[in-house]
Design a protein around this motif. Structure first.
Motif, PDB file in Angstrom:
ATOM      1  N   LEU A 123       0.818  -1.220   0.000  1.00 13.63           N
ATOM      2  CA  LEU A 123       0.000   0.000   0.000  1.00 13.63           C
ATOM      3  C   LEU A 123       0.851   1.269   0.000  1.00 13.63           C
ATOM      4  O   LEU A 123       0.466   2.281  -0.581  1.00 13.63           O
ATOM      5  N   GLY A 124       1.994   1.216   0.672  1.00 13.91           N
ATOM      6  CA  GLY A 124       2.827   2.413   0.738  1.00 13.91           C
ATOM      7  C   GLY A 124       4.171   2.123   1.371  1.00 13.91           C
ATOM      8  O   GLY A 124       4.328   1.156   2.125  1.00 13.91           O
ATOM      9  N   ILE A 125       5.153   2.965   1.071  1.00  9.66           N
ATOM     10  CA  ILE A 125       6.503   2.809   1.613  1.00  9.66           C
ATOM     11  C   ILE A 125       7.026   4.179   2.058  1.00  9.66           C
ATOM     12  O   ILE A 125       6.911   5.161   1.330  1.00  9.66           O
ATOM     13  N   ILE A 126       7.601   4.206   3.254  1.00  6.76           N
ATOM     14  CA  ILE A 126       8.163   5.430   3.835  1.00  6.76           C
ATOM     15  C   ILE A 126       9.617   5.185   4.224  1.00  6.76           C
ATOM     16  O   ILE A 126       9.952   4.111   4.751  1.00  6.76           O
ATOM     17  N   ILE A 127      10.456   6.176   3.965  1.00  2.00           N
ATOM     18  CA  ILE A 127      11.843   6.127   4.426  1.00  2.00           C
ATOM     19  C   ILE A 127      12.047   7.189   5.496  1.00  2.00           C
ATOM     20  O   ILE A 127      11.632   8.338   5.337  1.00  2.00           O
ATOM     21  N   VAL A 128      12.669   6.778   6.594  1.00  2.00           N
ATOM     22  CA  VAL A 128      12.952   7.693   7.707  1.00  2.00           C
ATOM     23  C   VAL A 128      14.450   7.710   7.943  1.00  2.00           C
ATOM     24  O   VAL A 128      15.059   6.657   8.151  1.00  2.00           O
ATOM     25  N   LEU A 150       4.371  10.980   9.947  1.00  2.00           N
ATOM     26  CA  LEU A 150       4.264  12.439   9.806  1.00  2.00           C
ATOM     27  C   LEU A 150       5.500  13.073   9.169  1.00  2.00           C
ATOM     28  O   LEU A 150       5.388  14.026   8.395  1.00  2.00           O
ATOM     29  N   PHE A 151       6.684  12.543   9.472  1.00  2.00           N
ATOM     30  CA  PHE A 151       7.911  13.219   9.039  1.00  2.00           C
ATOM     31  C   PHE A 151       8.781  12.397   8.090  1.00  2.00           C
ATOM     32  O   PHE A 151       9.799  12.891   7.611  1.00  2.00           O
ATOM     33  N   GLY A 152       8.403  11.151   7.829  1.00  2.00           N
ATOM     34  CA  GLY A 152       9.169  10.333   6.896  1.00  2.00           C
ATOM     35  C   GLY A 152       8.914  10.741   5.446  1.00  2.00           C
ATOM     36  O   GLY A 152       7.964  11.458   5.133  1.00  2.00           O
ATOM     37  N   LYS A 153       9.773  10.258   4.560  1.00  2.00           N
ATOM     38  CA  LYS A 153       9.650  10.561   3.132  1.00  2.00           C
ATOM     39  C   LYS A 153       8.888   9.439   2.433  1.00  2.00           C
ATOM     40  O   LYS A 153       9.269   8.268   2.503  1.00  2.00           O
ATOM     41  N   ILE A 154       7.804   9.794   1.774  1.00  2.00           N
ATOM     42  CA  ILE A 154       7.006   8.799   1.050  1.00  2.00           C
ATOM     43  C   ILE A 154       7.699   8.491  -0.277  1.00  2.00           C
ATOM     44  O   ILE A 154       7.919   9.385  -1.098  1.00  2.00           O
ATOM     45  N   VAL A 155       8.060   7.222  -0.480  1.00  2.00           N
ATOM     46  CA  VAL A 155       8.717   6.837  -1.741  1.00  2.00           C
ATOM     47  C   VAL A 155       7.812   5.980  -2.626  1.00  2.00           C
ATOM     48  O   VAL A 155       8.112   5.749  -3.791  1.00  2.00           O
ATOM     49  N   PHE A 156       6.705   5.502  -2.043  1.00  2.46           N
ATOM     50  CA  PHE A 156       5.704   4.789  -2.840  1.00  2.46           C
ATOM     51  C   PHE A 156       4.360   4.955  -2.150  1.00  2.46           C
ATOM     52  O   PHE A 156       4.261   4.815  -0.927  1.00  2.46           O
TER      53      PHE A 156
END
Length: 291
Positions: A19-24, A91-97
């Motif tokens: 559904l989604g991927i976040i990089i922190v 809230l503060f991570g970067k959405i990559v997908f």
């Protein structure tokens, strides 16, 4: 580190279940937000064999953690608040997908904080507050002051989170920084507990008095969710309350919370005869006027 992890998360992004991927990325030299890892990769899936799957990677002197969690687990953590880092990541991570803007919508919902979700969280926090407050009082009365102190600190944490929720905000990892701006009265109580030069007995005595007033003033808000759930039918057994899907989130605090609300006149006991002599079943109900 993101470039090194790109092949890993791109493979996951290609799967229809994702559904989604976040990089922190780590923000401090020693970062509790990322569990000291340089990078955290959070992957949310529709479903999986296990609710949480974690894998660690290393490259030269860098380290990364990948967490694959199901949508159901994600919402449970957000609701119960047992994984406070998760809020920061979203809230503060970067959405990559982001499939169909799933993560973007989730992020916006956290900022807006829907009223219904706030009621559930306030109920859970209030139940935990009552548990620690009552256990602290018992310890205090038995002169186990250090144990009482620990319970009071915990109860103040839950009180602080309630104050934040009451403002329509989501409690972050740095709760006391939020509370200092939102509710100086609760912050002052916490400050006095940990910095006062009074004896621990005197500090606890004053804190119990102040907490009693603050608990009383927040009981109606803390009870709102469970009262709403119980309004769905006339009578409940304690087992039915435990098995009710939304109330499962109260876990071990449910029964002490019900008893507290009985003592405050929010929940009422209905006695039903059993086959045993002078033994009654205990059913629970609410008055329609309390909804």
């Amino acid at each position: 580190m993101e470039q090194l992890l790109r092949p890993i998360y791109q493979e996951r992004a290609s799967q229809p279940n994702t559904l989604g991927i976040i990089i922190v990325e780590k923000r401090e030299d020693v970062s509790p937000i990322t569990d000291t890892f340089d990078t955290v990769l959070l992957i949310v899936t529709k479903e999986n064999k296990v609710p949480v799957y974690t894998k660690h990677y290393t490259y030269e002197n860098k380290k990364a953690a990948m967490h694959i969690i199901t949508e159901k687990q994600l919402h449970k953590w957000l609701l119960v608040g047992t994984n406070k880092k998760l809020i920061d990541w979203i809230l503060f991570g970067k959405i990559v997908f982001d499939r169909n803007e799933y993560i973007s919508d989730l992020k916006q919902n956290l900022k807006d904080f829907p009223f219904y979700g706030r009621n559930i969280k306030m109920g859970i926090e209030f139940a935990k507050l009552i548990r620690h407050y009552l256990e602290g009082k018992v310890c205090f009365e038995e002169t186990n002051f250090l144990d009482a102190y620990n319970h009071v600190v915990e109860s103040l944490h839950h009180l602080a989170r309630l104050a934040i929720l009451d403002k329509g905000l989501y409690p972050e990892v740095t709760v006391w920084s939020q509370v200092k701006q939102i509710d100086p009265e609760i912050y002052k109580l916490y400050e006095e507990l940990i910095t006062s030069e009074e004896s621990i007995e005197k500090r606890l005595e004053l804190l119990f008095l102040a907490s009693e007033f603050l608990i009383h003033s927040r009981t109606a808000d803390g009870a709102r969710h469970i009262i709403s759930v119980m309004s769905k039918k006339e009578y409940w057994t304690i087992q039915e309350l435990h098995e009710q899907e939304e109330l499962k989130n109260y876990s071990v605090d449910l029964e002490v919370f019900v008893e507290f609300l009985i003592s405050k006149g929010y929940i009422f006991v209905e006695k039903v005869e059993t086959k045993g002599n002078r033994i009654f079943h205990r059913y629970y109900k609410i008055e329609q006027t309390t909804i």
